[in-house]
Design a protein around this motif. Structure first.
Motif, mmCIF file in Angstrom:
data_model
loop_
_atom_site.group_PDB
_atom_site.id
_atom_site.type_symbol
_atom_site.label_atom_id
_atom_site.label_comp_id
_atom_site.label_asym_id
_atom_site.label_seq_id
_atom_site.Cartn_x
_atom_site.Cartn_y
_atom_site.Cartn_z
ATOM 1 N N VAL A 145 0.835 -1.204 0.000
ATOM 2 C CA VAL A 145 0.000 0.000 0.000
ATOM 3 C C VAL A 145 0.873 1.258 0.000
ATOM 4 C CG1 VAL A 145 -1.611 1.375 1.375
ATOM 5 C CG2 VAL A 145 -2.047 -1.050 1.016
ATOM 6 N N ILE A 146 1.878 1.296 0.854
ATOM 7 C CA ILE A 146 2.737 2.485 0.917
ATOM 8 C C ILE A 146 3.532 2.649 -0.381
ATOM 9 C CG2 ILE A 146 4.689 3.562 2.093
ATOM 10 C CD1 ILE A 146 3.747 2.169 4.673
ATOM 11 N N ALA A 147 4.116 1.552 -0.862
ATOM 12 C CA ALA A 147 4.947 1.633 -2.068
ATOM 13 C C ALA A 147 4.138 2.054 -3.286
ATOM 14 C CB ALA A 147 5.617 0.287 -2.321
ATOM 15 N N SER A 148 2.910 1.570 -3.402
ATOM 16 C CA SER A 148 2.102 1.919 -4.572
ATOM 17 C C SER A 148 1.785 3.409 -4.614
ATOM 18 C CB SER A 148 0.806 1.097 -4.584
ATOM 19 O OG SER A 148 0.001 1.369 -3.457
ATOM 20 N N ARG A 149 1.714 4.054 -3.452
ATOM 21 C CA ARG A 149 1.435 5.499 -3.412
ATOM 22 C C ARG A 149 2.628 6.332 -3.849
ATOM 23 N NH1 ARG A 149 -2.546 2.117 -2.408
ATOM 24 N NH2 ARG A 149 -4.489 3.271 -2.159
ATOM 25 N N VAL A 150 3.792 5.729 -3.944
ATOM 26 C CA VAL A 150 4.963 6.454 -4.444
ATOM 27 C C VAL A 150 4.785 6.798 -5.923
ATOM 28 C CG1 VAL A 150 7.454 6.298 -4.838
ATOM 29 C CG2 VAL A 150 6.483 5.419 -2.731
ATOM 30 N N MET A 151 3.902 6.054 -6.612
ATOM 31 C CA MET A 151 3.647 6.368 -8.020
ATOM 32 C C MET A 151 3.058 7.759 -8.184
ATOM 33 S SD MET A 151 4.834 4.143 -9.993
ATOM 34 C CE MET A 151 4.241 5.047 -11.422
ATOM 35 N N VAL A 152 2.410 8.276 -7.153
ATOM 36 C CA VAL A 152 1.802 9.608 -7.268
ATOM 37 C C VAL A 152 2.870 10.690 -7.466
ATOM 38 C CG1 VAL A 152 0.365 11.341 -6.134
ATOM 39 C CG2 VAL A 152 -0.263 8.920 -5.990
ATOM 40 N N PRO A 153 3.854 10.830 -6.560
ATOM 41 C CA PRO A 153 4.884 11.847 -6.831
ATOM 42 C C PRO A 153 5.719 11.531 -8.070
ATOM 43 C CG PRO A 153 5.467 10.549 -4.879
ATOM 44 C CD PRO A 153 4.046 10.230 -5.216
ATOM 45 N N LEU A 154 5.961 10.256 -8.350
ATOM 46 C CA LEU A 154 6.738 9.911 -9.544
ATOM 47 C C LEU A 154 6.028 10.351 -10.823
ATOM 48 C CD1 LEU A 154 8.083 6.332 -8.673
ATOM 49 C CD2 LEU A 154 9.359 8.480 -8.701
ATOM 50 N N CYS A 155 4.702 10.292 -10.827
ATOM 51 C CA CYS A 155 3.928 10.703 -12.001
ATOM 52 C C CYS A 155 3.794 12.215 -12.121
ATOM 53 C CB CYS A 155 2.527 10.088 -11.956
ATOM 54 S SG CYS A 155 2.463 8.309 -12.286
ATOM 55 N N CYS A 156 4.199 12.933 -11.081
ATOM 56 C CA CYS A 156 4.010 14.390 -11.061
ATOM 57 C C CYS A 156 5.307 15.155 -11.265
ATOM 58 C CB CYS A 156 3.349 14.811 -9.745
ATOM 59 S SG CYS A 156 1.676 14.149 -9.543
ATOM 60 N N THR A 157 6.308 14.496 -11.840
ATOM 61 C CA THR A 157 7.563 15.176 -12.154
ATOM 62 C C THR A 157 7.467 15.807 -13.549
ATOM 63 O OG1 THR A 157 8.553 13.194 -13.134
ATOM 64 C CG2 THR A 157 8.843 13.516 -10.754
ATOM 65 N N ARG A 158 8.483 16.559 -13.912
ATOM 66 C CA ARG A 158 8.458 17.281 -15.190
ATOM 67 C C ARG A 158 8.533 16.359 -16.403
ATOM 68 N NH1 ARG A 158 13.732 17.903 -17.166
ATOM 69 N NH2 ARG A 158 15.391 17.358 -15.697
ATOM 70 N N PHE A 159 8.842 15.086 -16.182
ATOM 71 C CA PHE A 159 8.943 14.153 -17.299
ATOM 72 C C PHE A 159 7.576 13.647 -17.767
ATOM 73 C CE2 PHE A 159 13.027 13.553 -14.996
ATOM 74 C CZ PHE A 159 13.859 14.030 -15.986
ATOM 75 N N VAL A 160 6.535 13.927 -16.989
ATOM 76 C CA VAL A 160 5.200 13.417 -17.310
ATOM 77 C C VAL A 160 4.275 14.594 -17.596
ATOM 78 C CG1 VAL A 160 3.284 11.996 -16.526
ATOM 79 C CG2 VAL A 160 5.609 11.474 -15.755
ATOM 80 N N PRO A 161 3.880 14.787 -18.853
ATOM 81 C CA PRO A 161 2.986 15.904 -19.192
ATOM 82 C C PRO A 161 1.542 15.604 -18.793
ATOM 83 C CG PRO A 161 3.415 14.588 -21.139
ATOM 84 C CD PRO A 161 4.285 14.007 -20.040
ATOM 85 N N SER A 162 0.735 16.634 -18.800
ATOM 86 C CA SER A 162 -0.694 16.472 -18.546
ATOM 87 C C SER A 162 -1.414 16.223 -19.867
ATOM 88 C CB SER A 162 -1.261 17.720 -17.871
ATOM 89 O OG SER A 162 -2.666 17.635 -17.755
ATOM 90 N N ALA A 163 -2.402 15.339 -19.828
ATOM 91 C CA ALA A 163 -3.155 15.045 -21.048
ATOM 92 C C ALA A 163 -4.149 16.148 -21.375
ATOM 93 C CB ALA A 163 -3.885 13.710 -20.900
ATOM 94 N N ARG A 164 -4.526 16.931 -20.359
ATOM 95 C CA ARG A 164 -5.511 17.992 -20.554
ATOM 96 C C ARG A 164 -4.945 19.318 -20.041
ATOM 97 N NH1 ARG A 164 -9.172 14.329 -17.607
ATOM 98 N NH2 ARG A 164 -10.409 13.094 -19.070
ATOM 99 N N PRO A 165 -5.485 20.429 -20.513
ATOM 100 C CA PRO A 165 -5.038 21.733 -19.998
ATOM 101 C C PRO A 165 -5.716 22.103 -18.682
ATOM 102 C CG PRO A 165 -6.635 22.063 -21.744
ATOM 103 C CD PRO A 165 -6.374 20.580 -21.686
ATOM 104 N N GLU A 166 -6.659 21.255 -18.237
ATOM 105 C CA GLU A 166 -7.344 21.517 -16.981
ATOM 106 C C GLU A 166 -7.450 20.223 -16.197
ATOM 107 O OE1 GLU A 166 -10.127 19.444 -19.360
ATOM 108 O OE2 GLU A 166 -9.048 21.278 -19.906
ATOM 109 N N GLY A 167 -7.969 20.309 -14.985
ATOM 110 C CA GLY A 167 -8.141 19.113 -14.166
ATOM 111 C C GLY A 167 -6.957 18.871 -13.247
#
Length: 252
Positions: A145-167
């Motif tokens: 459970v704890i390790a899977s939540r690490v995906m949240v900050p990893l997905c929010c780095t500059r290497f991952v763009p947003s698919a939408r301009p909002e949200g």
């Protein structure tokens, strides 16, 4: 900012009643995403307690696994499960990017989403039941459970763009500095060695954590190619597949 970030993390990622942040901007959102594993500690503690009590009273392993994972689902309001279903529906839609994003935005689950949800949850339950039967159920659910939540900050780095301009995706995309996300990941991987004290093989804790992240990274890469980036639903989907893969390795 730190207090508002913590409030946003706990209030968004768990069902715990906390005061609303006094303000929400990009910096607060980034802080909240960095605190995601900390919010995961609360979920892990609740799930670990349920699994431990279930084992103590002699419930069958499958029943205990359902109760443990059900606790996590209820404590997150099913947020990540909903994200997984919506992401699967979007990826399974036509190759028109805008149509796929519109399907994800609707929120209702189609056949692809339902089937994906079913298979992933079955894998989670089966893997946790196997870990419980092996006597390592509590440590397995806590680490996963704890390790899977690490995906949240990893997905929010500059290497991952947003698919939408909002949200949510647009708000948190690039909001977590790479060194911070990497530091969180290293810290959680190191802490996962606690699995050694539960009777697991020396390699299982760190390897399970890294495998979970790699499986989620495959999903994330597919979403970036197909959708143009990540959304809040994609974040949830990455958390759920990471949880499933981590539990699977810990059940070996």
């Amino acid at each position: 900012m730190v207090r508002d970030g913590l409030r946003m993390a706990v209030g968004t990622l768990t069902a715990l009643p906390v005061p609303a942040p006094t303000s929400i901007d990009r910096r607060v959102a980034g802080t909240a995403m960095a605190f995601a594993p900390l919010a995961g500690v609360v979920l892990a503690a609740a799930a670990g307690l349920v699994v431990g009590l279930g084992v103590l009273v002699g419930l069958p392993a499958l029943v205990v696994a359902v109760l443990g994972l059900g606790t996590v689902a209820l404590a997150t309001r099913g947020l990540h499960l909903d994200g997984l279903a919506d992401t699967a529906d979007g990826l399974g839609a036509s190759y028109d990017r805008e149509r796929a994003l519109e399907i994800m935005r609707r929120g209702d689950a189609g056949p692809t989403g339902v089937a994906t949800l079913l298979f992933v949850v079955l894998l989670q339950v089966g893997a946790l039941a196997a870990a419980i039967s092996a006597g390592v159920g509590v440590v397995a659910i806590v680490v996963a459970v704890i390790a899977s939540r690490v995906m949240v900050p990893l997905c929010c780095t500059r290497f991952v763009p947003s698919a939408r301009p909002e949200g949510l995706g647009a708000t948190v995309s690039g909001a977590v500095a790479v060194p911070i996300a990497a530091g969180i990941a290293v810290a959680v991987a190191a802490v996962s060695t606690v699995a050694l004290f539960a009777g697991l093989a020396w390699w299982q804790g760190p390897v399970a954590v890294v495998v979970g992240w790699c499986v989620a990274a495959v999903l994330l890469a597919r979403c970036i190619r197909r959708l143009g980036g990540m959304t809040g639903d994609v974040l949830g989907g990455c958390v759920e597949v990471s949880l499933a893969a981590t539990l699977a390795i810990l059940a070996v």
